[in-house]
Design an enzyme around this catalytic site. Structure first.
Site, PDB file in Angstrom:
ATOM      1  N   THR A  85      73.281  35.605 -30.819  1.00 42.26           N
ATOM      2  CA  THR A  85      73.683  35.074 -29.499  1.00 42.26           C
ATOM      3  C   THR A  85      72.643  34.887 -28.487  1.00 42.26           C
ATOM      4  OG1 THR A  85      74.952  35.739 -27.715  1.00 42.26           O
ATOM      5  CG2 THR A  85      74.371  37.454 -29.115  1.00 42.26           C
ATOM      6  N   ASP A  86      72.678  34.003 -27.363  1.00 43.66           N
ATOM      7  CA  ASP A  86      71.632  34.063 -26.162  1.00 43.66           C
ATOM      8  C   ASP A  86      71.815  35.291 -25.433  1.00 43.66           C
ATOM      9  OD1 ASP A  86      74.108  33.484 -24.965  1.00 43.66           O
ATOM     10  OD2 ASP A  86      73.509  31.868 -23.973  1.00 43.66           O
ATOM     11  N   GLU A  87      72.926  36.200 -25.696  1.00 45.22           N
ATOM     12  CA  GLU A  87      73.011  37.318 -24.655  1.00 45.22           C
ATOM     13  C   GLU A  87      72.016  38.352 -25.060  1.00 45.22           C
ATOM     14  OE1 GLU A  87      77.233  38.375 -24.178  1.00 45.22           O
ATOM     15  OE2 GLU A  87      77.794  36.519 -24.723  1.00 45.22           O
TER      16      GLU A  87
ATOM     17  N   TYR B 264      77.386  45.097 -26.516  1.00 39.28           N
ATOM     18  CA  TYR B 264      77.681  43.991 -27.483  1.00 39.28           C
ATOM     19  C   TYR B 264      76.315  43.393 -27.675  1.00 39.28           C
ATOM     20  CZ  TYR B 264      78.125  39.063 -28.897  1.00 39.28           C
ATOM     21  OH  TYR B 264      78.051  37.876 -29.587  1.00 39.28           O
TER      22      TYR B 264
ATOM     23  N   LYS C  22      73.685  43.265 -31.008  1.00 28.65           N
ATOM     24  CA  LYS C  22      73.396  42.012 -31.568  1.00 28.65           C
ATOM     25  C   LYS C  22      71.618  41.850 -31.523  1.00 28.65           C
ATOM     26  CE  LYS C  22      75.289  38.857 -32.775  1.00 28.65           C
ATOM     27  NZ  LYS C  22      75.780  38.775 -34.536  1.00 28.65           N
TER      28      LYS C  22
HETATM   29  P1  NAD Z   1      85.103  36.330 -33.737  1.00 27.05           P
HETATM   30  O1  NAD Z   1      85.344  37.776 -33.125  1.00 27.05           O
HETATM   31  O2  NAD Z   1      86.193  35.328 -33.541  1.00 27.05           O
HETATM   32  O3  NAD Z   1      84.917  36.522 -35.592  1.00 27.05           O
HETATM   33  C1  NAD Z   1      84.413  37.539 -35.875  1.00 27.05           C
HETATM   34  C2  NAD Z   1      84.711  37.788 -37.585  1.00 27.05           C
HETATM   35  O4  NAD Z   1      84.101  38.767 -38.127  1.00 27.05           O
HETATM   36  C3  NAD Z   1      86.294  38.195 -37.711  1.00 27.05           C
HETATM   37  O5  NAD Z   1      86.815  37.243 -38.666  1.00 27.05           O
HETATM   38  C4  NAD Z   1      86.303  39.573 -38.077  1.00 27.05           C
HETATM   39  O6  NAD Z   1      87.503  39.888 -38.744  1.00 27.05           O
HETATM   40  C5  NAD Z   1      85.082  39.608 -38.802  1.00 27.05           C
HETATM   41  N1  NAD Z   1      84.583  41.002 -38.942  1.00 27.05           N
HETATM   42  C6  NAD Z   1      84.373  41.765 -37.757  1.00 27.05           C
HETATM   43  N2  NAD Z   1      84.137  43.157 -38.473  1.00 27.05           N
HETATM   44  C7  NAD Z   1      83.646  42.683 -39.767  1.00 27.05           C
HETATM   45  C8  NAD Z   1      83.095  43.739 -40.785  1.00 27.05           C
HETATM   46  N3  NAD Z   1      83.094  45.067 -40.441  1.00 27.05           N
HETATM   47  N4  NAD Z   1      83.297  43.428 -41.886  1.00 27.05           N
HETATM   48  C9  NAD Z   1      83.608  42.013 -42.213  1.00 27.05           C
HETATM   49  N5  NAD Z   1      84.055  41.032 -41.404  1.00 27.05           N
HETATM   50  C10 NAD Z   1      84.295  41.621 -40.080  1.00 27.05           C
HETATM   51  O7  NAD Z   1      83.498  35.958 -33.500  1.00 27.05           O
HETATM   52  P2  NAD Z   1      82.782  34.509 -33.244  1.00 27.05           P
HETATM   53  O8  NAD Z   1      83.022  34.230 -31.757  1.00 27.05           O
HETATM   54  O9  NAD Z   1      83.482  33.564 -34.261  1.00 27.05           O
HETATM   55  O10 NAD Z   1      81.289  34.954 -33.431  1.00 27.05           O
HETATM   56  C11 NAD Z   1      81.034  34.920 -34.894  1.00 27.05           C
HETATM   57  C12 NAD Z   1      79.284  35.155 -34.671  1.00 27.05           C
HETATM   58  O11 NAD Z   1      78.578  34.343 -33.768  1.00 27.05           O
HETATM   59  C13 NAD Z   1      78.984  36.587 -34.302  1.00 27.05           C
HETATM   60  O12 NAD Z   1      78.176  37.256 -34.954  1.00 27.05           O
HETATM   61  C14 NAD Z   1      78.505  36.363 -32.827  1.00 27.05           C
HETATM   62  O13 NAD Z   1      77.763  37.178 -32.311  1.00 27.05           O
HETATM   63  C15 NAD Z   1      77.950  35.030 -32.818  1.00 27.05           C
HETATM   64  N6  NAD Z   1      78.087  34.275 -31.694  1.00 27.05           N
HETATM   65  C16 NAD Z   1      79.277  34.101 -30.936  1.00 27.05           C
HETATM   66  C17 NAD Z   1      79.107  33.045 -29.843  1.00 27.05           C
HETATM   67  C18 NAD Z   1      80.763  32.780 -29.172  1.00 27.05           C
HETATM   68  O14 NAD Z   1      80.533  32.358 -28.039  1.00 27.05           O
HETATM   69  N7  NAD Z   1      81.746  33.130 -29.742  1.00 27.05           N
HETATM   70  C19 NAD Z   1      77.890  32.599 -29.413  1.00 27.05           C
HETATM   71  C20 NAD Z   1      76.872  32.946 -30.182  1.00 27.05           C
HETATM   72  C21 NAD Z   1      76.894  33.826 -31.231  1.00 27.05           C
HETATM   73  P1  TYD Z   2      83.910  35.460 -22.334  1.00 30.19           P
HETATM   74  O1  TYD Z   2      84.627  34.470 -22.717  1.00 30.19           O
HETATM   75  O2  TYD Z   2      84.167  36.880 -22.560  1.00 30.19           O
HETATM   76  O3  TYD Z   2      82.410  35.229 -23.024  1.00 30.19           O
HETATM   77  P2  TYD Z   2      80.706  36.034 -22.497  1.00 30.19           P
HETATM   78  O4  TYD Z   2      81.276  37.260 -21.901  1.00 30.19           O
HETATM   79  O5  TYD Z   2      80.273  36.679 -23.913  1.00 30.19           O
HETATM   80  O6  TYD Z   2      80.005  35.214 -21.754  1.00 30.19           O
HETATM   81  O7  TYD Z   2      83.657  35.250 -20.712  1.00 30.19           O
HETATM   82  C1  TYD Z   2      82.848  34.146 -20.237  1.00 30.19           C
HETATM   83  C2  TYD Z   2      82.759  34.322 -18.753  1.00 30.19           C
HETATM   84  O8  TYD Z   2      84.132  34.193 -18.277  1.00 30.19           O
HETATM   85  C3  TYD Z   2      82.145  35.681 -18.577  1.00 30.19           C
HETATM   86  O9  TYD Z   2      81.329  35.417 -17.155  1.00 30.19           O
HETATM   87  C4  TYD Z   2      83.428  36.702 -18.156  1.00 30.19           C
HETATM   88  C5  TYD Z   2      84.100  35.508 -17.356  1.00 30.19           C
HETATM   89  N1  TYD Z   2      85.572  35.816 -17.641  1.00 30.19           N
HETATM   90  C6  TYD Z   2      86.617  36.023 -16.527  1.00 30.19           C
HETATM   91  O10 TYD Z   2      86.191  35.870 -15.373  1.00 30.19           O
HETATM   92  N2  TYD Z   2      87.893  36.337 -16.778  1.00 30.19           N
HETATM   93  C7  TYD Z   2      88.203  36.706 -18.124  1.00 30.19           C
HETATM   94  O11 TYD Z   2      89.552  37.026 -18.303  1.00 30.19           O
HETATM   95  C8  TYD Z   2      87.276  36.692 -19.132  1.00 30.19           C
HETATM   96  C9  TYD Z   2      87.705  37.093 -20.646  1.00 30.19           C
HETATM   97  C10 TYD Z   2      86.029  36.306 -18.987  1.00 30.19           C
END
Ligand code: NAD
Ligand code: TYD
Length: 353
Positions: free
Chosen positions: A134-136, A159, A163
């Site tokens: 992630t970019d975070e 988080y 990561k």
């Molecule tokens: P998500 O929470 O929707 O899905 C995570 C999946 O991992 C779930 O299916 C869960 O059951 C599985 N999981 C969790 N713990 C596990 C374990 N111990 N063993 C096996 N499986 C396990 O997450 P997402 O949003 O799809 O993110 C997927 C990946 O992409 C992550 O690594 C996250 O850091 C990265 N990412 C997410 C975003 C975003 O905006 N959502 C952006 C950049 C990177």
């Molecule tokens: P989120 O979807 O949790 O992603 P991330 O924290 O990883 O960026 O949140 C996106 C943005 O929205 C973040 O600045 C937090 C804000 N946010 C709210 O204002 N209200 C909410 O209920 C949630 C879940 C997020």
């Protein structure tokens, strides 16, 4: 030439993972795709009903933090590649329960690195370990600059710290053992199948049920949004064409303050639901800010564009409209999540048959 490859995708029942699994299963019938997922609250096999019977798809339920299980899995299958997405992914949950993030995101990743290293026995020809991050990890921006692949890590939440730690281990295994790794750091994703704890699906669901929209702080924080299918396309590109040992940032040059994004969402929702203009905006409620809330994320995606030719395929307006339509047309999916009923799908599909 033997083109048959067996690829382990972790976290394939989650939001992004399910789009990656679908893309690989459909696009590469010559590959065998093994989806390993623990099915935590965020894992939902109903995200994959359209491909679950495909001959090149296998689901394995398991925990990446369980090293014995992971070693056995690597004996059961001769993996050529790993695309690692499994993670605890929600910042708010990491503030409440950081240890789960250490266990899955750090220990789980190191287990996969060890298993890959041992299974491949230093013969890394044709092998690849792809770590999705992630970019975070780069921290919080307070000026007009962008995250580059060379930006120093400065994670601010449990988080992002977990990561960042996993990213460091992946690079350390490349440096120390020459494990053929590649990494990507992507901006905020949106799209179908996202668990309704994240901003967009939560707010779409709340607007549908006339519930308040809890905006953290003043809503001035900035995120850089990318359509999930474009992230999956980027993962396909990097998996096949990325250079070993390299990192690529992925993003859509699409920054929004939360409040502007929420207003746009409210406007599109009013139009699609046939409600009077301004109806959904009335649900906006300002609530206490998230602890340590990162101010701005913004990705510079020049490297992946110039070196690998990847660019997003949809504009934000198109992607947001497609996303809203998907949630409105898949109310049963959302209802099963909010009622908890989705958790029994694995039993019905995979155990009781
Ligand atoms: P998500 O929470 O929707 O899905 C995570 C999946 O991992 C779930 O299916 C869960 O059951 C599985 N999981 C969790 N713990 C596990 C374990 N111990 N063993 C096996 N499986 C396990 O997450 P997402 O949003 O799809 O993110 C997927 C990946 O992409 C992550 O690594 C996250 O850091 C990265 N990412 C997410 C975003 C975003 O905006 N959502 C952006 C950049 C990177
Ligand atoms: P989120 O979807 O949790 O992603 P991330 O924290 O990883 O960026 O949140 C996106 C943005 O929205 C973040 O600045 C937090 C804000 N946010 C709210 O204002 N209200 C909410 O209920 C949630 C879940 C997020």
């Amino acid at each position: 030439m033997n083109t048959k490859k067996t690829i382990l995708i972790t976290g394939g029942a989650g939001f992004i993972g399910s789009h990656v699994v679908r893309l690989f299963v459909n696009k590469y019938p010559e590959y065998v795709i093994v989806n390993l997922d623990k099915l935590t609250y965020a894992g939902n096999l109903e995200n994959l009903t359209d491909i679950e019977k495909a001959p090149n798809y296998i689901f394995e339920k398991g925990d990446i933090a369980d090293s014995t299980y992971i070693q056995e899995l690597f004996k059961k299958y001769a993996f050529d590649g790993v695309i690692h997405l499994a993670a605890e992914s929600h910042v708010d949950r990491s503030i409440v329960a950081p240890m789960e993030f250490v266990i899955t995101n750090v220990i789980g990743t190191v287990n996969l690195l060890n298993a890959s290293k041992e299974a491949w026995k230093n013969n890394f020809e044709g092998k690849r370990f792809y770590h999705v991050s992630t970019d975070e990890v780069y921290g919080s921006l307070h000026d007009g600059s962008f995250f580059l692949e060379t930006t120093s890590y400065d994670p601010q939440s449990p988080y992002s710290a977990s990561k960042a730690s996993s990213d460091h281990f992946v690079r350390a295994y490349h440096n120390t053992y020459k494990l053929p790794v590649v990494l990507t750091n992507c901006s905020n994703n949106y799209g179908p199948n996202q668990f309704p704890e994240k901003l967009l699906p939560l707010f779409i669901n709340n607007i549908c049920s006339n519930k308040s929209l809890p905006v953290y702080g003043k809503g001035e924080n900035i995120r850089d949004w990318l359509f999930v299918i474009d992230h999956a396309r980027a993962i396909d590109t990097v998996y096949h064409n990325g250079k070993t040992g390299e990192t690529y940032n992925i993003g859509g040059h699409n920054e929004w303050t939360n409040i502007d994004l929420i207003r746009l969402l409210c406007k599109q929702m009013d139009e699609k639901l046939g409600r009077a203009a301004g109806t959904s905006e009335k649900l906006i409620t300002y609530v206490t800010d998230r602890a340590g809330h990162d101010f701005r994320y913004a990705i510079d995606a020049t490297k992946i564009k110039n070196e690998l030719g990847w660019v997003p395929s949809v504009t934000f307006e198109q992607g947001l409209s497609l996303t809203i339509d998907w949630y409105l047309n898949n109310k049963a999916w959302m209802d099963k999540i909010t009622s908890g009923a989705y958790a029994s799908y694995y039993e019905q599909q995979y155990i009781k048959r």
